[in-house]
Design an enzyme around this catalytic site. Sequence first.
Site, mmCIF file in Angstrom:
data_model
loop_
_atom_site.group_PDB
_atom_site.id
_atom_site.type_symbol
_atom_site.label_atom_id
_atom_site.label_comp_id
_atom_site.label_asym_id
_atom_site.label_seq_id
_atom_site.Cartn_x
_atom_site.Cartn_y
_atom_site.Cartn_z
ATOM 1 N N LYS A 35 0.847 -1.204 0.000
ATOM 2 C CA LYS A 35 0.000 0.000 0.000
ATOM 3 C C LYS A 35 0.882 1.254 0.000
ATOM 4 O O LYS A 35 2.095 1.170 0.268
ATOM 5 C CB LYS A 35 -0.920 -0.025 1.213
ATOM 6 N N ARG A 130 -10.795 0.359 14.552
ATOM 7 C CA ARG A 130 -10.644 1.085 13.304
ATOM 8 C C ARG A 130 -11.636 0.396 12.367
ATOM 9 O O ARG A 130 -12.819 0.670 12.449
ATOM 10 C CB ARG A 130 -9.180 1.008 12.845
ATOM 11 N N TYR A 256 18.191 28.878 9.562
ATOM 12 C CA TYR A 256 17.044 29.662 10.027
ATOM 13 C C TYR A 256 16.878 29.535 11.524
ATOM 14 O O TYR A 256 17.016 28.451 12.096
ATOM 15 C CB TYR A 256 15.763 29.166 9.354
ATOM 16 N N MET A 304 14.144 24.017 3.303
ATOM 17 C CA MET A 304 13.380 23.371 2.234
ATOM 18 C C MET A 304 14.290 22.529 1.336
ATOM 19 O O MET A 304 13.951 21.409 0.965
ATOM 20 C CB MET A 304 12.656 24.427 1.399
HETATM 21 C C1 LIG Z 1 -0.645 -1.717 6.694
HETATM 22 C C2 LIG Z 1 -1.265 -2.984 7.120
HETATM 23 C C3 LIG Z 1 -0.470 -4.086 7.419
HETATM 24 C C4 LIG Z 1 1.042 -4.028 7.429
HETATM 25 O O1 LIG Z 1 1.464 -3.419 8.622
HETATM 26 P P1 LIG Z 1 3.022 -3.286 8.959
HETATM 27 O O2 LIG Z 1 3.041 -2.759 10.336
HETATM 28 O O3 LIG Z 1 3.586 -2.331 7.975
HETATM 29 O O4 LIG Z 1 3.584 -4.649 8.809
HETATM 30 C C5 LIG Z 1 -1.102 -5.270 7.746
HETATM 31 N N1 LIG Z 1 -2.452 -5.355 7.786
HETATM 32 C C6 LIG Z 1 -3.252 -4.305 7.524
HETATM 33 C C7 LIG Z 1 -4.710 -4.464 7.595
HETATM 34 C C8 LIG Z 1 -2.695 -3.089 7.196
HETATM 35 O O5 LIG Z 1 -3.482 -2.048 6.930
#
Ligand SMILES: *Cc1c(COP(=O)(O)O)cnc(C)c1O
Length: 367
Positions: A35, A130, A256, A304
């Site tokens: 992802k 979640r 800065y 930057m």
């Molecule tokens: C992102 C995600 C993972 C992977 O998590 P990591 O901590 O990067 O290994 C696994 N399961 C779900 C549902 C996720 O959203």
Amino acid sequence: MPRPIEALIHPAALAHNLQRARALAPDARVFAVVKANAYGHGIENVFPGLRGADGIALLDLDEAQRVRTLGWRGPILLLEGCFEARDLELCSRLRLWHAVHCQEQIDWLAMHKTHEPHRVFLKMNSGMNRLGLTPSAFRAAWTRLNALPQVDEITLMTHFSDADGARGIAHQMQVFLEATSDLPGERSLSNSAAVLRHAADAAVRADWVRAGIMSYGSAPDYPEHDIHHWALQPTMTLRARIIGVQQLQAGDTVGYGSSFRAEGPMRIGVVACGYADGYPRHAPSGTPVLVDGQRSRTVGRVSMDMLAVDLSALPQAGMGSEVTLWGRGPGASVLSIDEVAHAAGTIGYELMCALARRVPVSVDATA
Ligand SMILES: *Cc1c(COP(=O)(O)O)cnc(C)c1O
């Protein structure tokens, strides 16, 4: 010449890290989680390192399409499932497995016209609050899905909130196991931290693990453990060159806000990397860097397009010297992204995902 900064992606390191997941969960199959455009690495860039995975997990339908275009014929799992009913058409066409975490997604499936029934991952909210169905709604959802001609296989899934920390996973394991004890089907529970820290338990390994951050050579439980402890290798190097040098006297300040003041004579190098490249602006003076493979530290505020590093102990370093912001340096030197993230008050995930578009990326073809 282009501005001297680049990111290097190491697919062989990714393959190594996936092997680590496999070694820790030898009886499970491994989803490589890609992802967020492979955690900022670029799906196309890491793809050569993904071949050893049993499946690929992601969120965006667009990313699923890209993975199929690359020639991946194996399983692809949509970790959040469909966002609207129409998405099921793409799931059918691309043979995507998809999470089902709410009643609406079941309603869409029930109305979906398909010749090929789908494999779904029914997700339980076992305490993270979640996504997912509550334990009490889980069985009814399973029964409803199981009766649909649009569904053939149902895998049971949950996600841990504290696999990397002190609270651990026992409370969620208990909820999940209790609510699923007499349901058939495969199971998928573990993210990277659960694979690294809790996979001695067969019920935690289950049938499919979902390896995200560990695949990219970052320790989810840093600073308790680092990548050397877990035998992981960095998959992203961010490096740039020194484009200016200043000689400071006691009392001189850098950058800065004059946040850094020299206590005595010192030499600093100005590096062609700043927050517009994805380097964290909150990294304070003292954040580790490698200069020609030797450890040094940042001085002053990150701007930057530039940041400054201490060259006082590195007399050979100067204009054109290579500075590794994270990843692999010259020789065998390594600076873990976790060290930099920790210094800046964030996590490796955020830094790799935030690599800026303006940074040219190339793929390291060596091992
Ligand atoms: C992102 C995600 C993972 C992977 O998590 P990591 O901590 O990067 O290994 C696994 N399961 C779900 C549902 C996720 O959203």
